[in-house]
Scaffold this motif. Sequence first.
Motif, PDB file in Angstrom:
ATOM      1  N   GLY A  10       7.981  -2.346  -1.804  1.00 41.14           N
ATOM      2  CA  GLY A  10       7.609  -2.145  -3.317  1.00 41.14           C
ATOM      3  C   GLY A  10       8.934  -1.539  -3.991  1.00 41.14           C
ATOM      4  O   GLY A  10      10.016  -1.558  -3.617  1.00 41.14           O
ATOM      5  N   TYR A  11       8.698  -1.025  -5.242  1.00 40.34           N
ATOM      6  CA  TYR A  11       9.885  -0.551  -6.166  1.00 40.34           C
ATOM      7  C   TYR A  11      10.378   0.736  -5.332  1.00 40.34           C
ATOM      8  O   TYR A  11      11.576   0.567  -5.160  1.00 40.34           O
ATOM      9  CB  TYR A  11       9.118  -0.084  -7.521  1.00 40.34           C
ATOM     10  N   ILE A  12       9.584   1.706  -5.010  1.00 40.23           N
ATOM     11  CA  ILE A  12      10.407   2.784  -4.263  1.00 40.23           C
ATOM     12  C   ILE A  12      10.475   2.376  -2.781  1.00 40.23           C
ATOM     13  O   ILE A  12      11.862   2.669  -2.440  1.00 40.23           O
ATOM     14  CB  ILE A  12       9.335   4.013  -4.228  1.00 40.23           C
ATOM     15  N   ASP A  31       3.547  -4.456   4.587  1.00 42.88           N
ATOM     16  CA  ASP A  31       3.507  -5.021   3.356  1.00 42.88           C
ATOM     17  C   ASP A  31       2.836  -6.443   3.287  1.00 42.88           C
ATOM     18  O   ASP A  31       3.129  -7.124   3.918  1.00 42.88           O
ATOM     19  CB  ASP A  31       4.806  -4.813   2.571  1.00 42.88           C
ATOM     20  N   SER A  32       1.931  -6.402   2.027  1.00 45.03           N
ATOM     21  CA  SER A  32       1.337  -7.750   1.811  1.00 45.03           C
ATOM     22  C   SER A  32       2.134  -8.503   0.905  1.00 45.03           C
ATOM     23  O   SER A  32       1.713  -9.709   0.805  1.00 45.03           O
ATOM     24  CB  SER A  32       0.026  -7.351   1.045  1.00 45.03           C
ATOM     25  N   TYR A  34       2.829  -8.509  -2.161  1.00 41.05           N
ATOM     26  CA  TYR A  34       1.865  -8.819  -3.200  1.00 41.05           C
ATOM     27  C   TYR A  34       2.559  -9.481  -4.633  1.00 41.05           C
ATOM     28  O   TYR A  34       1.789 -10.487  -5.036  1.00 41.05           O
ATOM     29  CB  TYR A  34       1.288  -7.339  -3.850  1.00 41.05           C
ATOM     30  N   GLN A  37       7.782 -10.667  -3.384  1.00 44.34           N
ATOM     31  CA  GLN A  37       9.096 -10.168  -3.471  1.00 44.34           C
ATOM     32  C   GLN A  37      10.081 -10.087  -2.321  1.00 44.34           C
ATOM     33  O   GLN A  37       9.388 -10.299  -1.295  1.00 44.34           O
ATOM     34  CB  GLN A  37       9.086  -8.474  -3.858  1.00 44.34           C
ATOM     35  N   ASP A  55      -1.940  -6.379   5.814  1.00 40.91           N
ATOM     36  CA  ASP A  55      -2.737  -5.378   4.911  1.00 40.91           C
ATOM     37  C   ASP A  55      -2.981  -3.890   5.389  1.00 40.91           C
ATOM     38  O   ASP A  55      -3.631  -3.710   6.575  1.00 40.91           O
ATOM     39  CB  ASP A  55      -4.265  -6.197   4.578  1.00 40.91           C
ATOM     40  N   CYS A  56      -2.735  -2.983   4.535  1.00 41.89           N
ATOM     41  CA  CYS A  56      -2.952  -1.442   4.901  1.00 41.89           C
ATOM     42  C   CYS A  56      -4.518  -1.214   5.143  1.00 41.89           C
ATOM     43  O   CYS A  56      -4.906  -0.284   5.662  1.00 41.89           O
ATOM     44  CB  CYS A  56      -2.301  -0.604   4.020  1.00 41.89           C
ATOM     45  N   LEU A  75       3.177   4.332   1.160  1.00 39.53           N
ATOM     46  CA  LEU A  75       3.367   3.719  -0.122  1.00 39.53           C
ATOM     47  C   LEU A  75       2.491   2.847  -0.970  1.00 39.53           C
ATOM     48  O   LEU A  75       2.284   2.530  -1.980  1.00 39.53           O
ATOM     49  CB  LEU A  75       4.900   3.314  -0.432  1.00 39.53           C
ATOM     50  N   TYR A 142      -6.755   4.688 -11.352  1.00 36.81           N
ATOM     51  CA  TYR A 142      -5.597   4.855 -10.447  1.00 36.81           C
ATOM     52  C   TYR A 142      -5.428   6.392 -10.153  1.00 36.81           C
ATOM     53  O   TYR A 142      -5.294   6.739  -9.112  1.00 36.81           O
ATOM     54  CB  TYR A 142      -4.365   4.558 -11.440  1.00 36.81           C
ATOM     55  N   LYS A 146      -5.886   8.262  -6.472  1.00 33.75           N
ATOM     56  CA  LYS A 146      -4.543   9.001  -5.855  1.00 33.75           C
ATOM     57  C   LYS A 146      -4.795  10.454  -5.483  1.00 33.75           C
ATOM     58  O   LYS A 146      -4.402  10.977  -4.673  1.00 33.75           O
ATOM     59  CB  LYS A 146      -3.347   8.759  -6.769  1.00 33.75           C
ATOM     60  N   VAL A 167       8.854   7.454 -12.368  1.00 33.36           N
ATOM     61  CA  VAL A 167      10.258   7.184 -11.827  1.00 33.36           C
ATOM     62  C   VAL A 167      10.795   6.195 -12.595  1.00 33.36           C
ATOM     63  O   VAL A 167      10.341   5.438 -13.333  1.00 33.36           O
ATOM     64  CB  VAL A 167       9.750   6.592 -10.478  1.00 33.36           C
ATOM     65  N   ARG A 173      13.047  -4.367  -5.940  1.00 32.64           N
ATOM     66  CA  ARG A 173      11.943  -4.876  -6.615  1.00 32.64           C
ATOM     67  C   ARG A 173      11.595  -4.060  -7.982  1.00 32.64           C
ATOM     68  O   ARG A 173      11.140  -2.994  -7.788  1.00 32.64           O
ATOM     69  CB  ARG A 173      10.936  -4.579  -5.496  1.00 32.64           C
ATOM     70  N   ARG A 175      10.688  -2.806 -11.430  1.00 33.91           N
ATOM     71  CA  ARG A 175       9.449  -2.498 -12.173  1.00 33.91           C
ATOM     72  C   ARG A 175       9.729  -2.169 -13.623  1.00 33.91           C
ATOM     73  O   ARG A 175      10.494  -1.104 -14.064  1.00 33.91           O
ATOM     74  CB  ARG A 175       8.460  -1.262 -11.814  1.00 33.91           C
TER      75      ARG A 175
HETATM   76  N1  LIG Z   1       6.842   4.409  -9.386  1.00 34.89           N
HETATM   77  C1  LIG Z   1       6.327   5.396  -9.983  1.00 34.89           C
HETATM   78  O1  LIG Z   1       6.441   5.912 -10.910  1.00 34.89           O
HETATM   79  C2  LIG Z   1       5.250   6.522  -8.921  1.00 34.89           C
HETATM   80  C3  LIG Z   1       4.910   7.822  -9.740  1.00 34.89           C
HETATM   81  C4  LIG Z   1       4.204   8.477  -8.545  1.00 34.89           C
HETATM   82  C5  LIG Z   1       3.648   7.851  -7.737  1.00 34.89           C
HETATM   83  N2  LIG Z   1       3.880   6.514  -7.044  1.00 34.89           N
HETATM   84  C6  LIG Z   1       3.529   6.181  -5.809  1.00 34.89           C
HETATM   85  O2  LIG Z   1       4.483   5.705  -4.893  1.00 34.89           O
HETATM   86  C7  LIG Z   1       3.816   4.446  -4.414  1.00 34.89           C
HETATM   87  C8  LIG Z   1       4.841   3.283  -4.406  1.00 34.89           C
HETATM   88  O3  LIG Z   1       4.991   2.771  -5.883  1.00 34.89           O
HETATM   89  P1  LIG Z   1       5.916   1.696  -6.315  1.00 34.89           P
HETATM   90  O4  LIG Z   1       6.358   2.264  -7.666  1.00 34.89           O
HETATM   91  O5  LIG Z   1       6.880   1.488  -5.188  1.00 34.89           O
HETATM   92  O6  LIG Z   1       4.819   0.407  -6.584  1.00 34.89           O
HETATM   93  P2  LIG Z   1       4.923  -1.034  -6.209  1.00 34.89           P
HETATM   94  O7  LIG Z   1       3.797  -1.604  -7.013  1.00 34.89           O
HETATM   95  O8  LIG Z   1       6.324  -1.353  -6.614  1.00 34.89           O
HETATM   96  O9  LIG Z   1       4.620  -1.066  -4.628  1.00 34.89           O
HETATM   97  C9  LIG Z   1       3.392  -0.967  -3.952  1.00 34.89           C
HETATM   98  C10 LIG Z   1       3.776  -1.785  -2.448  1.00 34.89           C
HETATM   99  O10 LIG Z   1       2.455  -1.797  -1.802  1.00 34.89           O
HETATM  100  C11 LIG Z   1       2.387  -3.275  -1.573  1.00 34.89           C
HETATM  101  N3  LIG Z   1       0.899  -3.367  -1.214  1.00 34.89           N
HETATM  102  C12 LIG Z   1      -0.284  -3.554  -2.170  1.00 34.89           C
HETATM  103  N4  LIG Z   1      -1.407  -3.697  -1.570  1.00 34.89           N
HETATM  104  C13 LIG Z   1      -1.052  -3.624  -0.457  1.00 34.89           C
HETATM  105  C14 LIG Z   1      -2.022  -3.718   0.691  1.00 34.89           C
HETATM  106  N5  LIG Z   1      -3.545  -3.897   0.623  1.00 34.89           N
HETATM  107  N6  LIG Z   1      -1.460  -3.758   2.019  1.00 34.89           N
HETATM  108  C15 LIG Z   1      -0.229  -3.636   2.252  1.00 34.89           C
HETATM  109  N7  LIG Z   1       0.665  -3.447   1.104  1.00 34.89           N
HETATM  110  C16 LIG Z   1       0.242  -3.692  -0.149  1.00 34.89           C
HETATM  111  C17 LIG Z   1       2.828  -3.864  -2.631  1.00 34.89           C
HETATM  112  O11 LIG Z   1       3.405  -5.519  -2.034  1.00 34.89           O
HETATM  113  C18 LIG Z   1       4.052  -3.198  -2.971  1.00 34.89           C
HETATM  114  O12 LIG Z   1       5.089  -3.798  -2.088  1.00 34.89           O
HETATM  115  C19 LIG Z   1       2.419   4.413  -4.687  1.00 34.89           C
HETATM  116  O13 LIG Z   1       1.547   4.776  -3.691  1.00 34.89           O
HETATM  117  C20 LIG Z   1       2.527   5.045  -6.080  1.00 34.89           C
HETATM  118  O14 LIG Z   1       1.172   5.415  -6.453  1.00 34.89           O
HETATM  119  C21 LIG Z   1       4.934   6.059  -7.644  1.00 34.89           C
END
Ligand SMILES: NC(=O)c1ccc[n+]([C@@H]2O[C@H](COP(=O)([O-])OP(=O)(O)OC[C@H]3O[C@@H](n4cnc5c(N)ncnc54)[C@H](O)[C@@H]3O)[C@@H](O)[C@H]2O)c1
Length: 310
Positions: A10-12, A31-32, A34, A37, A55-56, A75, A142, A146, A167, A173, A175
């Motif tokens: 994902g993004y982070i 990672d799934s 989703y 990417q 899938d987690c 994540l 959401y 969390k 963030v 990836r 956002r």
């Molecule tokens: N970006 C922010 O501003 C922010 C702020 C606070 C907390 N967070 C937390 O950081 C974490 C990552 O956020 P992000 O911004 O990278 O989001 P994101 O949506 O880019 O990443 C989520 C990842 O999880 C994967 N995913 C989704 N469902 C899945 C499943 N069932 N099994 C396996 N993989 C699965 C997706 O493919 C994706 O790669 C999250 O837990 C989010 O709550 C993010």
Amino acid sequence: MRILITGGAGYIGSVLTPTLLSLGHQVTVLDSFYFRQNSLMDCCQHADFQIVRGDCRDEALMKKLIAQADVIIPLAALVGVPLCNTDAIATQTTNQQAIEMLCRLASPQQWVLMPVTNSGYGIGEKGKFCTEETPLRPISTYGITKVKAEEAVLSRANSISFRLATVFGASPRMRLDLLVNDFVHRAVHDRAVLIFEGHFKRNYIHIRDVVRVFAHGLANFEKMKGKPYNVGLDDANLSKLELCAVIKKHLPKFVYVEAPIGEDPDKRDYVVSNARIAGTGFQPEWGLDRGIGELIKVYTILRNSIYSNV
Ligand SMILES: NC(=O)c1ccc[n+]([C@@H]2O[C@H](COP(=O)([O-])OP(=O)(O)OC[C@H]3O[C@@H](n4cnc5c(N)ncnc54)[C@H](O)[C@@H]3O)[C@@H](O)[C@H]2O)c1
């Protein structure tokens, strides 16, 4: 260490994974994919990198992967209010129940470092400085899932939770739905943004500092464990209008207008104290100006123009 990152594509995760590899850790990403990417392509050459498509929420799979890890960074989630509102059941099972299952499957000796949102703090708490002691009162699916996930993680031994501000910054990836990333994107390509409830204060943190705080947690785990930590920029508790003024310094042709009617469904309006994480020796390195400069370069590359001739 052997680190399992769920949602690592994902993004982070797409910035965290290569950084942890470069620090000498062995990293397995589940990672799934989703978003279909391909953001971890660069990691595949690394002998210490393993990738699992899955899938987690899959208990048998998670049991096997957790057994091979010293540290788990969960994540994987459906992230953000709009996405969660499209599928409340998937949000519940992914964001909350999968974390509760993970806590059940992990042994007490294994470390868990978990990111959550600080967005539940400030609903209706205008102008109040929020510390980790301030009650969390999330209203969205959401936010609620969390907060429940954080409760599960912090009720086990050997866990840390990072309550992240919104963030911003570049990731393979990308956002565009995050506030700073969105406003800079609009400023670059549309030159304008319409703001609802522009005086609502929000707080921000750069993605590279999020990655640094995970590395900091790994390096200082024994003294930091058992607590949540706010992670944001002290000098960027800014309203949406103030954020636009900072963006305009970089892009003078940017026009922003506050709507006289209408409201933002996102009611966040709060200022956050980061004193606890600062007390552990962590200081962010990326201010808003540096991150906006980075994003302007990113949007010179990225354009959402597949249905346009220009
Ligand atoms: N970006 C922010 O501003 C922010 C702020 C606070 C907390 N967070 C937390 O950081 C974490 C990552 O956020 P992000 O911004 O990278 O989001 P994101 O949506 O880019 O990443 C989520 C990842 O999880 C994967 N995913 C989704 N469902 C899945 C499943 N069932 N099994 C396996 N993989 C699965 C997706 O493919 C994706 O790669 C999250 O837990 C989010 O709550 C993010």
